[in-house]
Scaffold this active site. Structure first.
Site, PDB file in Angstrom:
ATOM      1  N   GLY A  45       0.845  -1.192   0.000  1.00 13.67           N
ATOM      2  CA  GLY A  45       0.000   0.000   0.000  1.00 13.67           C
ATOM      3  C   GLY A  45       0.879   1.240   0.000  1.00 13.67           C
ATOM      4  N   GLN A  50       2.827  10.179   1.026  1.00 13.38           N
ATOM      5  CA  GLN A  50       4.140   9.525   1.125  1.00 13.38           C
ATOM      6  C   GLN A  50       5.042   9.859  -0.057  1.00 13.38           C
ATOM      7  OE1 GLN A  50       2.227   5.475   2.069  1.00 13.38           O
ATOM      8  NE2 GLN A  50       4.165   5.405   3.186  1.00 13.38           N
ATOM      9  N   CYS A 102       5.673   0.452   7.562  1.00 18.02           N
ATOM     10  CA  CYS A 102       5.284   1.558   6.686  1.00 18.02           C
ATOM     11  C   CYS A 102       6.511   1.952   5.867  1.00 18.02           C
ATOM     12  CB  CYS A 102       4.801   2.735   7.525  1.00 18.02           C
ATOM     13  SG  CYS A 102       4.327   4.174   6.553  1.00 18.02           S
ATOM     14  N   LEU A 103       6.322   2.153   4.569  1.00 11.60           N
ATOM     15  CA  LEU A 103       7.457   2.503   3.709  1.00 11.60           C
ATOM     16  C   LEU A 103       8.079   3.831   4.125  1.00 11.60           C
ATOM     17  CD1 LEU A 103       6.084   1.434   0.202  1.00 11.60           C
ATOM     18  CD2 LEU A 103       7.663   0.181   1.683  1.00 11.60           C
ATOM     19  N   HIS A 144      -4.802   1.553   7.177  1.00 10.09           N
ATOM     20  CA  HIS A 144      -3.461   2.154   7.323  1.00 10.09           C
ATOM     21  C   HIS A 144      -3.272   3.269   6.293  1.00 10.09           C
ATOM     22  CE1 HIS A 144       1.108   1.698   7.878  1.00 10.09           C
ATOM     23  NE2 HIS A 144       0.995   2.464   6.806  1.00 10.09           N
ATOM     24  N   GLU A 145      -3.645   2.998   5.043  1.00 15.44           N
ATOM     25  CA  GLU A 145      -3.441   3.993   3.975  1.00 15.44           C
ATOM     26  C   GLU A 145      -4.388   5.176   4.140  1.00 15.44           C
ATOM     27  OE1 GLU A 145      -0.803   3.700   2.459  1.00 15.44           O
ATOM     28  OE2 GLU A 145      -0.426   1.612   2.940  1.00 15.44           O
ATOM     29  N   HIS A 148      -3.090   7.703   6.452  1.00 16.03           N
ATOM     30  CA  HIS A 148      -2.090   8.606   5.869  1.00 16.03           C
ATOM     31  C   HIS A 148      -2.742   9.863   5.294  1.00 16.03           C
ATOM     32  CE1 HIS A 148       1.827   6.670   6.070  1.00 16.03           C
ATOM     33  NE2 HIS A 148       1.351   5.538   5.604  1.00 16.03           N
TER      34      HIS A 148
HETATM   35 NI    NI Z   1       2.309   3.668   5.740  1.00 16.45          NI
END
Ligand code: NI
Length: 187
Positions: A45, A50, A102-103, A144-145, A148
């Site tokens: 995701g 991000q 998380c990236l 989660h996304e 963000h």
């Molecule tokens: Ni994340």
């Protein structure tokens, strides 16, 4: 095009993203770039903030976790997916926990409790209205996304004690002392 991923401490990750009014060639380009960026980083995701963008957009691809068309016992829609202007309209009372990553926060994983199922409305890559009942890991990724897009990180869901344990690593990360096997935009 692979876009650099913004890292913990970057204010863009705390901004509230803005609703998208219409599908434009630029937006379609963003979907493609976000998919490519996510794949390159082995993510499942990725949300627009991000990659330094302010649109309420995230992409999902849980393909690596799908077995025989199912994930956590539930049918999974064709992957990858694009979610524009997503809204959670229902969530289950039952919560489950899982070690999330998380990236934008490389190498840190923490247990996060979330509702096990959610109903979400959104627009897809063609700007068509969609509604999805998601369960298990797909529901988790969506939550989660979507967080963000509201400037919320998974670290905001962990205990104060766990956050204190991570304090030094997070301070280092925010100071630019961070590395990953994909391009980062370090503040
Ligand atoms: Ni994340």
């Amino acid at each position: 095009m692979i876009l650099p991923i913004h890292v913990y401490g970057d204010p863009v990750l705390r901004d509230e993203a803005q609703d998208v009014d219409a599908l434009t060639p630029e937006l379609t380009r963003l979907f493609a770039d976000m998919h490519e960026t996510m794949r390159n980083a082995d993510g499942i995701g990725l949300a627009a903030p991000q990659v330094g963008r302010s649109e309420r957009v995230f992409v999902v691809d849980v393909t690596p976790l799908v077995e025989n068309g199912k994930l956590d016992g539930a049918e999974v829609p064709p992957q990858p997916m694009v979610f524009v202007n997503p809204e959670i309209t229902w969530e289950s009372d039952v919560e489950t926990d899982y070690e999330e990553g998380c990236l934008s926060i490389p190498d840190i994983r923490e247990k996060v409790w979330r509702p096990d199922a959610v109903r979400v409305t959104y627009r897809d890559a063609d700007f068509a209205e969609q509604e999805l009942l998601a369960e298990g890991m797909l529901a988790r990724v969506i939550q989660h996304e979507l967080d963000h897009l509201d400037g919320v990180l998974f670290l905001d869901h962990i205990s104060a004690f766990r956050r204190r344990m991570l304090q030094r690593r997070l301070r280092d990360m925010a100071a630019g002392n961070v590395d990953a096997e994909y391009p980062l935009a370090v503040a």
